[in-house]
Motif scaffolding. Structure first.
Motif, PDB file in Angstrom:
ATOM      1  N   CYS A  21      59.161  50.689 -37.143  1.00  0.00           N
ATOM      2  CA  CYS A  21      59.426  49.178 -36.669  1.00  0.00           C
ATOM      3  C   CYS A  21      59.270  49.041 -35.207  1.00  0.00           C
ATOM      4  O   CYS A  21      60.070  49.401 -34.591  1.00  0.00           O
ATOM      5  N   TRP A  35      66.951  47.174 -41.960  1.00  0.00           N
ATOM      6  CA  TRP A  35      65.914  47.219 -42.792  1.00  0.00           C
ATOM      7  C   TRP A  35      66.259  46.767 -43.946  1.00  0.00           C
ATOM      8  O   TRP A  35      67.354  46.929 -44.506  1.00  0.00           O
ATOM      9  N   ARG A  44      65.784  39.439 -51.453  1.00  0.00           N
ATOM     10  CA  ARG A  44      65.789  40.456 -50.318  1.00  0.00           C
ATOM     11  C   ARG A  44      67.311  41.053 -50.375  1.00  0.00           C
ATOM     12  O   ARG A  44      68.052  40.539 -50.513  1.00  0.00           O
ATOM     13  N   TYR A  94      61.170  45.289 -44.924  1.00  0.00           N
ATOM     14  CA  TYR A  94      61.223  44.582 -43.787  1.00  0.00           C
ATOM     15  C   TYR A  94      62.119  44.990 -42.790  1.00  0.00           C
ATOM     16  O   TYR A  94      63.039  45.457 -43.086  1.00  0.00           O
ATOM     17  N   CYS A  95      61.780  45.135 -41.295  1.00  0.00           N
ATOM     18  CA  CYS A  95      62.659  45.177 -40.431  1.00  0.00           C
ATOM     19  C   CYS A  95      63.025  44.086 -39.804  1.00  0.00           C
ATOM     20  O   CYS A  95      62.304  43.056 -39.766  1.00  0.00           O
ATOM     21  N   ALA A  96      64.447  43.829 -39.373  1.00  0.00           N
ATOM     22  CA  ALA A  96      65.081  42.817 -38.597  1.00  0.00           C
ATOM     23  C   ALA A  96      66.000  42.966 -37.624  1.00  0.00           C
ATOM     24  O   ALA A  96      66.307  44.142 -37.614  1.00  0.00           O
ATOM     25  N   VAL A 109      71.111  38.905 -45.132  1.00  0.00           N
ATOM     26  CA  VAL A 109      69.835  38.601 -44.485  1.00  0.00           C
ATOM     27  C   VAL A 109      70.042  37.443 -43.758  1.00  0.00           C
ATOM     28  O   VAL A 109      69.495  37.613 -42.636  1.00  0.00           O
ATOM     29  N   TYR A 112      70.254  37.941 -39.762  1.00  0.00           N
ATOM     30  CA  TYR A 112      69.327  38.554 -39.023  1.00  0.00           C
ATOM     31  C   TYR A 112      68.228  37.289 -38.472  1.00  0.00           C
ATOM     32  O   TYR A 112      67.927  36.623 -39.364  1.00  0.00           O
ATOM     33  N   TYR A 114      65.417  37.851 -36.403  1.00  0.00           N
ATOM     34  CA  TYR A 114      64.172  37.887 -36.112  1.00  0.00           C
ATOM     35  C   TYR A 114      63.312  39.115 -37.349  1.00  0.00           C
ATOM     36  O   TYR A 114      64.226  39.917 -37.660  1.00  0.00           O
ATOM     37  N   TRP A 115      62.330  38.830 -37.893  1.00  0.00           N
ATOM     38  CA  TRP A 115      61.951  39.520 -38.965  1.00  0.00           C
ATOM     39  C   TRP A 115      60.370  40.244 -38.604  1.00  0.00           C
ATOM     40  O   TRP A 115      59.498  39.214 -38.243  1.00  0.00           O
TER      41      TRP A 115
END
Length: 125
Positions: A21, A35, A44, A94-96, A109, A112, A114-115
């Motif tokens: 990422c 993650w 998610r 996904y990274c966040a 979820v 966080y 920013y994704w």
């Protein structure tokens, strides 16, 4: 903050993949990188997280002992080493980034801000 996840692909059960990422922009305003993954038809879910400053790591029980999260220098990159992959690990990963400094690292979820765009991991049996 912009996040770009990469490294996904097709792998056989028992194999390994390393996700990356890349972080850019106002990364100094973030404290934790996470993650997450989302399988088809599922919500998610949290996979792992790492605190930028302390390097402390956190894992979902389902991946503990198989996955390792690590960070690069200068808040520019985070990695997820995935070993002993199972078909149930198949998902978009996904990274966040979390911009709050929390006493306890969050796995939610919604916390966080920013994704990244996600990278598909497919594990065949």
């Amino acid at each position: 903050v912009q996040l770009q996840a990469s490294g996904g692909g097709l792998v056989q059960a028992g194999g390994s993949l390393r996700l990356s990422c890349a972080a850019s922009g106002r990364t100094f305003s973030t404290y934790t990188m996470g993650w997450f993954r989302q399988a088809a038809g599922n919500e998610r879910e949290f996979v792992a997280a790492i605190n930028w400053s302390t390097g402390n790591t956190y894992y979902a029980n389902s991946v503990k002992g198989r996955f390792t999260v690590s960070r690069g220098n200068a808040k520019s990159a985070v990695f997820l080493q995935m070993n002993s992959l199972k078909p149930e690990d198949t998902a978009v990963y996904y990274c966040a980034a979390d911009h709050l400094s929390r006493i306890v690292t969050t796995m939610a979820v919604a916390d966080y801000d920013y994704w990244g765009q996600g990278t598909l991991v497919t594990v065949s049996s």
